[in-house]
Write an enzyme that holds these catalytic residues in place. Structure first.
Site, PDB file in Angstrom:
ATOM      1  N   ARG A  73     -73.593  13.942 -18.455  1.00  0.00           N
ATOM      2  CA  ARG A  73     -73.442  14.869 -17.331  1.00  0.00           C
ATOM      3  C   ARG A  73     -72.846  16.164 -17.853  1.00  0.00           C
ATOM      4  O   ARG A  73     -71.893  16.161 -18.635  1.00  0.00           O
ATOM      5  CB  ARG A  73     -72.551  14.281 -16.231  1.00  0.00           C
ATOM      6  N   ASP A  89     -78.880  17.976 -22.730  1.00  0.00           N
ATOM      7  CA  ASP A  89     -79.899  17.649 -21.735  1.00  0.00           C
ATOM      8  C   ASP A  89     -79.360  17.849 -20.322  1.00  0.00           C
ATOM      9  O   ASP A  89     -80.100  17.708 -19.355  1.00  0.00           O
ATOM     10  CB  ASP A  89     -80.353  16.189 -21.921  1.00  0.00           C
ATOM     11  N   GLU A 100     -77.367  22.718 -12.417  1.00  0.00           N
ATOM     12  CA  GLU A 100     -78.758  22.305 -12.622  1.00  0.00           C
ATOM     13  C   GLU A 100     -79.587  22.614 -11.383  1.00  0.00           C
ATOM     14  O   GLU A 100     -79.146  22.327 -10.258  1.00  0.00           O
ATOM     15  CB  GLU A 100     -78.826  20.806 -12.942  1.00  0.00           C
ATOM     16  N   HIS A 146     -82.724  18.107 -18.437  1.00  0.00           N
ATOM     17  CA  HIS A 146     -82.286  16.825 -17.885  1.00  0.00           C
ATOM     18  C   HIS A 146     -83.489  15.877 -17.773  1.00  0.00           C
ATOM     19  O   HIS A 146     -83.688  15.211 -16.755  1.00  0.00           O
ATOM     20  CB  HIS A 146     -81.615  16.997 -16.520  1.00  0.00           C
TER      21      HIS A 146
END
Length: 344
Positions: free
Chosen positions: A244, A268, A273, A292
């Site tokens: 995260r 990632d 986001e 992600h």
């Protein structure tokens, strides 16, 4: 209440995973008499009581659930999260409203661990720089740079749970000199079985050549890695985060990478986001970025969907589903009463 068991699918699947879950919904649900499923109405980032009023189960990608989401609802019985992170869901509110929160640990274990290993190897071999070099007409030479081998190096994982343990199993055949882990909840026996040394976080950061984030995002881990922690890392070390984004303080990470106080990072996940198009990370040449989705494989899509559908089907039969986060809910009279009305 309608006799039909209704499953709501959060609308963000259509935005971020178009069509990926639908084949398994059809395979698992279409032949089940008395069960129906449909997309929830698009409202906002947080589920509303109106969205949830007529559903018994929700398969959730990333819709947020706050305490207010459950207001006036005595029907919803399970939220099946597509994945294992649940920082967007108020777990205590789920329990208070007799709603089980389920996750998909079996679906994510290998895909995410493989993704982390992919990121580690891409960093260690300078893959991004070498790709840019050949596109610019450079063939070998000092400008291309040298990579490093994992063999003999120190690999550290922050977290030794489901994914962290699988990552250790995958990286071990590469011959790291030591594998360290920081996890206040890991048992010494589990670590010994994996051949991992349990250490405090500062020790892991000082010694590791590769630091891999493998913990959940919660109040304990939010901004766990800030400026002070990142300064402990070797200038030759790499950071990999597929867990995260907010576990790493974004300003501190940008400053650390910009000043080249560590060799690089592979990310990632991000504090925001989708990532802001103006985010300085996008202009740095010592970081590998993915949306992600580095772990999104045929297998993770299939297995997460199977697990979520099976959690809904268990409740449909009046049974306690697997992989409940808020385990105390299973013994609550209200939750048991909900299951009793489904038994057929």
């Amino acid at each position: 209440m309608s006799d039909l068991f209704r499953v709501g699918i959060t609308p963000d699947f259509d935005r971020h995973a178009t069509g990926l879950i639908d084949p398994m919904l059809a395979e698992r649900f279409d032949s089940v008499s008395g069960l129906t499923y449909a997309r929830l109405a698009e409202v906002g980032p947080t589920a509303t009581p109106a969205q949830l009023r007529d559903v018994d189960a929700v398969i959730n990608m990333a819709l947020q659930f706050g305490r207010e989401s459950f207001s006036g609802n005595d029907r919803l019985t399970v939220i099946a999260r597509w994945g294992v992170g649940y920082d967007m869901i108020d777990v205590d509110a789920c329990t208070a409203n007799d709603v089980a929160l389920c996750i998909t640990p079996d679906g994510v274990r290998r895909p995410v661990a493989e993704a982390e290993l992919t990121m580690l190897l891409a960093l260690s071999k300078g893959l991004r720089a070498k790709d840019r070099a050949i596109r610019a007409g450079t063939w070998r030479g000092a400008e291309v740079g040298l990579g490093v081998c994992v063999q003999g190096r120190v690999v550290g994982t922050i977290g030794l749970g489901n994914i962290g343990a699988e990552f250790v199993r995958l990286v071990r055949p590469l011959g790291p000199g030591r594998i360290l882990a920081h996890d206040p909840y890991a048992s010494r026996a589990a670590a010994d079985t994996l051949g991992v040394e349990l250490v405090e976080l500062p020790t892991l950061l000082r010694l590791s050549d590769f630091v891999v984030v493998n913990c959940l995002l919660n109040q304990e881990t939010r901004h766990l890695l800030g400026a002070q922690e990142l300064q402990l890392m070797k200038p030759t070390a790499y950071l990999i985060n597929c867990a995260r984004g907010p576990i790493v303080e974004p300003g501190a990470l940008i400053e650390t990478l910009s000043a080249r106080r560590i060799a690089g990072a592979a990310l990632d996940v991000f504090d925001q986001e989708p990532i802001d198009p103006a985010d300085p990370l996008l202009s740095l040449d010592n970081v590998i970025l993915a949306p992600h989705a580095i772990a999104w494989t045929e297998e993770i899509v299939r297995d997460n969907a199977i697990a979520d559908c099976d959690a809904c089907l268990a409740v449909f039969r009046g049974e306690v589903p697997k992989h409940i986060v808020n385990r105390a809910v299973a013994d609550r009279p209200g939750f048991q009463a909900k299951l009793a009305r489904y038994r057929r």
